[in-house]
Design an enzyme around this catalytic site. Sequence first.
Site, PDB file in Angstrom:
ATOM      1  N   THR A 119       0.865  -1.190   0.000  1.00  0.00           N
ATOM      2  CA  THR A 119       0.000   0.000   0.000  1.00  0.00           C
ATOM      3  C   THR A 119       0.899   1.238   0.000  1.00  0.00           C
ATOM      4  O   THR A 119       1.002   1.941   0.997  1.00  0.00           O
ATOM      5  CB  THR A 119      -0.932   0.029   1.238  1.00  0.00           C
ATOM      6  N   LEU A 152       5.791  -5.754  12.176  1.00  0.00           N
ATOM      7  CA  LEU A 152       7.031  -6.521  11.972  1.00  0.00           C
ATOM      8  C   LEU A 152       8.141  -5.530  11.728  1.00  0.00           C
ATOM      9  O   LEU A 152       8.034  -4.703  10.833  1.00  0.00           O
ATOM     10  CB  LEU A 152       6.910  -7.421  10.735  1.00  0.00           C
ATOM     11  N   ASN A 190       2.140   3.865  14.478  1.00  0.00           N
ATOM     12  CA  ASN A 190       3.303   4.299  13.696  1.00  0.00           C
ATOM     13  C   ASN A 190       3.533   5.805  13.812  1.00  0.00           C
ATOM     14  O   ASN A 190       4.678   6.263  13.896  1.00  0.00           O
ATOM     15  CB  ASN A 190       3.157   3.885  12.232  1.00  0.00           C
ATOM     16  N   PHE A 215      12.828   3.927  21.036  1.00  0.00           N
ATOM     17  CA  PHE A 215      12.594   4.980  20.039  1.00  0.00           C
ATOM     18  C   PHE A 215      13.006   6.366  20.546  1.00  0.00           C
ATOM     19  O   PHE A 215      12.432   7.370  20.168  1.00  0.00           O
ATOM     20  CB  PHE A 215      11.110   4.977  19.574  1.00  0.00           C
ATOM     21  N   LEU A 216      14.018   6.356  21.409  1.00  0.00           N
ATOM     22  CA  LEU A 216      14.565   7.627  21.895  1.00  0.00           C
ATOM     23  C   LEU A 216      16.048   7.748  21.538  1.00  0.00           C
ATOM     24  O   LEU A 216      16.815   8.313  22.298  1.00  0.00           O
ATOM     25  CB  LEU A 216      14.370   7.744  23.413  1.00  0.00           C
ATOM     26  N   GLY A 250      19.110  10.528  15.844  1.00  0.00           N
ATOM     27  CA  GLY A 250      19.782  10.097  14.623  1.00  0.00           C
ATOM     28  C   GLY A 250      19.435  10.984  13.447  1.00  0.00           C
ATOM     29  O   GLY A 250      18.967  12.119  13.631  1.00  0.00           O
ATOM     30  N   GLY A 274      13.170   6.492   8.455  1.00  0.00           N
ATOM     31  CA  GLY A 274      12.943   6.151   7.047  1.00  0.00           C
ATOM     32  C   GLY A 274      12.245   4.808   6.992  1.00  0.00           C
ATOM     33  O   GLY A 274      11.515   4.443   7.918  1.00  0.00           O
ATOM     34  N   CYS A 314       7.608   1.990   6.216  1.00  0.00           N
ATOM     35  CA  CYS A 314       6.343   2.217   6.933  1.00  0.00           C
ATOM     36  C   CYS A 314       6.144   3.644   7.432  1.00  0.00           C
ATOM     37  O   CYS A 314       5.171   4.295   7.049  1.00  0.00           O
ATOM     38  CB  CYS A 314       6.235   1.237   8.102  1.00  0.00           C
ATOM     39  N   ARG A 367      14.176   1.787   1.285  1.00  0.00           N
ATOM     40  CA  ARG A 367      13.062   2.710   1.022  1.00  0.00           C
ATOM     41  C   ARG A 367      13.103   3.906   1.988  1.00  0.00           C
ATOM     42  O   ARG A 367      13.162   3.732   3.198  1.00  0.00           O
ATOM     43  CB  ARG A 367      11.729   1.971   1.122  1.00  0.00           C
TER      44      ARG A 367
HETATM   45  N1  NAD Z   1       7.573  -4.057   5.604  1.00  0.00           N
HETATM   46  C1  NAD Z   1       7.175  -3.957   6.862  1.00  0.00           C
HETATM   47  O1  NAD Z   1       7.983  -3.970   7.759  1.00  0.00           O
HETATM   48  C2  NAD Z   1       5.699  -3.858   7.211  1.00  0.00           C
HETATM   49  C3  NAD Z   1       5.307  -3.988   8.537  1.00  0.00           C
HETATM   50  C4  NAD Z   1       3.962  -3.908   8.856  1.00  0.00           C
HETATM   51  C5  NAD Z   1       3.035  -3.684   7.840  1.00  0.00           C
HETATM   52  N2  NAD Z   1       3.422  -3.543   6.558  1.00  0.00           N
HETATM   53  C6  NAD Z   1       2.400  -3.352   5.521  1.00  0.00           C
HETATM   54  O2  NAD Z   1       2.186  -4.596   4.877  1.00  0.00           O
HETATM   55  C7  NAD Z   1       1.892  -4.381   3.497  1.00  0.00           C
HETATM   56  C8  NAD Z   1       2.854  -5.165   2.624  1.00  0.00           C
HETATM   57  O3  NAD Z   1       4.158  -4.652   2.819  1.00  0.00           O
HETATM   58  P1  NAD Z   1       5.452  -5.390   2.248  1.00  0.00           P
HETATM   59  O4  NAD Z   1       6.611  -4.615   2.726  1.00  0.00           O
HETATM   60  O5  NAD Z   1       5.354  -6.848   2.517  1.00  0.00           O
HETATM   61  O6  NAD Z   1       5.221  -5.141   0.660  1.00  0.00           O
HETATM   62  P2  NAD Z   1       6.046  -5.747  -0.561  1.00  0.00           P
HETATM   63  O7  NAD Z   1       5.967  -4.735  -1.632  1.00  0.00           O
HETATM   64  O8  NAD Z   1       7.360  -6.279  -0.090  1.00  0.00           O
HETATM   65  O9  NAD Z   1       5.190  -7.026  -1.023  1.00  0.00           O
HETATM   66  C9  NAD Z   1       3.933  -6.985  -1.614  1.00  0.00           C
HETATM   67  C10 NAD Z   1       3.832  -8.167  -2.595  1.00  0.00           C
HETATM   68  O10 NAD Z   1       2.481  -8.308  -3.028  1.00  0.00           O
HETATM   69  C11 NAD Z   1       2.494  -8.755  -4.371  1.00  0.00           C
HETATM   70  N3  NAD Z   1       1.171  -8.519  -4.952  1.00  0.00           N
HETATM   71  C12 NAD Z   1       0.560  -7.335  -5.233  1.00  0.00           C
HETATM   72  N4  NAD Z   1      -0.680  -7.550  -5.704  1.00  0.00           N
HETATM   73  C13 NAD Z   1      -0.878  -8.892  -5.731  1.00  0.00           C
HETATM   74  C14 NAD Z   1      -1.960  -9.730  -6.106  1.00  0.00           C
HETATM   75  N5  NAD Z   1      -3.122  -9.220  -6.536  1.00  0.00           N
HETATM   76  N6  NAD Z   1      -1.796 -11.057  -6.007  1.00  0.00           N
HETATM   77  C15 NAD Z   1      -0.645 -11.589  -5.563  1.00  0.00           C
HETATM   78  N7  NAD Z   1       0.410 -10.853  -5.175  1.00  0.00           N
HETATM   79  C16 NAD Z   1       0.304  -9.513  -5.251  1.00  0.00           C
HETATM   80  C17 NAD Z   1       3.624  -7.974  -5.001  1.00  0.00           C
HETATM   81  O11 NAD Z   1       4.098  -8.596  -6.173  1.00  0.00           O
HETATM   82  C18 NAD Z   1       4.665  -7.985  -3.859  1.00  0.00           C
HETATM   83  O12 NAD Z   1       5.545  -9.093  -3.983  1.00  0.00           O
HETATM   84  C19 NAD Z   1       1.933  -2.886   3.294  1.00  0.00           C
HETATM   85  O13 NAD Z   1       0.631  -2.371   3.441  1.00  0.00           O
HETATM   86  C20 NAD Z   1       2.797  -2.400   4.427  1.00  0.00           C
HETATM   87  O14 NAD Z   1       2.504  -1.074   4.800  1.00  0.00           O
HETATM   88  C21 NAD Z   1       4.746  -3.647   6.228  1.00  0.00           C
END
Ligand code: NAD
Length: 429
Positions: free
Chosen positions: A82, A149, A207, A248-249, A252, A256, A259, A327
């Site tokens: 997202t 996570l 967050n 978180f204190l 830095g 980034g 999230c 990112r």
């Molecule tokens: N990265 C983190 O630490 C973290 C922690 C908590 C929450 N989140 C949230 O979790 C969500 C996912 O984050 P992420 O970092 O895993 O994303 P990411 O971009 O690493 O992975 C998303 C995956 O979904 C796949 N995808 C998209 N549409 C699809 C579909 N219709 N069918 C099958 N696969 C599909 C993409 O190809 C991609 O591999 C986000 O909303 C993020 O905000 C992330």
Amino acid sequence: MIGSGYVGLVSGACFSDFGHDVICVDKDASKIAALEAGKMPIFEPGLDKLVETNVAAGRLSFTTDLKAAVAGADAVFIAVGTPSRRGDGHADLTYVFEATREIAAAITGPTVIVTKSTVPVGTGDTDVAILHDVDPGLDVGVVSKPEVLRDGAAIGDFTRPDRIVIGTDDARAQQVMRDVYRPLYLNESPILFTGRRTSELIKYAANAFLATKITFINEIADLCEAVGANVQDVSRGIGLDNRIGSKFLHAGPGYGGSCFPKDTLALLKTAEDYETPIRIVEAVVQVNDSRKRAMGRKVIQALGGDAKGKAVAVLGLTFKPNTDDMRDAPSLAIVQSLLDAGATVRAHDPEGMEIAKTMMASVTYCGDAYEAAAGADAVVIVTEWDIYRALDLKRLAATMAGPVMVDLRNVYPPAEVERAGFAYSSIGR
Ligand SMILES: NC(=O)c1ccc[n+]([C@@H]2O[C@H](COP(=O)([O-])OP(=O)(O)OC[C@H]3O[C@@H](n4cnc5c(N)ncnc54)[C@H](O)[C@@H]3O)[C@@H](O)[C@H]2O)c1
């Protein structure tokens, strides 16, 4: 598990380790092919072993075929991206809604759809409308399960969460979620059932609060520098107060990652849509954005105010240690401001260089910290990887043109670096 990125893959692997049968789906055929060949698409400590064990036990598999994976599943998790929508900062829900449509067309019996992706308030309601649009007769509960996570500690976070938030009013969906998460609350992780909209908001509120805490201590660090106080002691002094807490204190170069930057923006957008501005978060976003380039200026100042023709060694590129996630990493803005000022940049990172190369082409990438520092005028610690915590400072200084160190993570005691011959500056001390 729809989406086998960071969240989907870690969650899928951990669920299968609980003994559940899990199929991880992704649209990206190369990702699935790599996973089937035992290659992890992300760096996360312990993940390769967890995947290997559970694939071998027959509980975990990978596919691009969403229809086959969803048919007969007791629960379908959505873990697609997202990202920030270009232009307005709203969460881009295209992938979530696409996935919901595909799932709706593939469901063969009663099931529960669980959104792990971070989504704005009301997204679950839209999912319900989409499901009814595709097939009004579907017997489906829609649940919000915001995921927490941390990159680099994701498996521990999944298996020992501080809390499990589950947003649904549907009794059957609650029962399925209890069954899926049973191994965790047997481990005494508290489970908190809320309404779906509340659960969606909890993730953003958490967050935004953490981003605020980081930004708060960063501004206090600036004040410490101005008045001759020590921000590490201030952090300890306030963090030992249980009402505040020590996490978180750490001052830095700014937050980034995948999230905080996008989730704070999305929360602001929701607040704007509902005409209830959250001005404290608006300030956090602005302060954090300007801080990253300010860190570049701090390095230039340490170089005597002019970086033209100087070489700068940057140690650490990822937004934090133990991840390859680049990112919104502060390093991107810092490096750019150094390049803009006419410096050349030599960099090292234990895991992030492959991705960094695709984002910063004019940087010279080096095999280790010493190679990066060789001939450089300044060395800058941007990410506090363990391997930078015990550098041979004398050896480092000996290879440098003018030994200046800017430590943006307060890794070293100033006296130790100065003894090695460096002109040293850090954050808020
Ligand atoms: N990265 C983190 O630490 C973290 C922690 C908590 C929450 N989140 C949230 O979790 C969500 C996912 O984050 P992420 O970092 O895993 O994303 P990411 O971009 O690493 O992975 C998303 C995956 O979904 C796949 N995808 C998209 N549409 C699809 C579909 N219709 N069918 C099958 N696969 C599909 C993409 O190809 C991609 O591999 C986000 O909303 C993020 O905000 C992330």
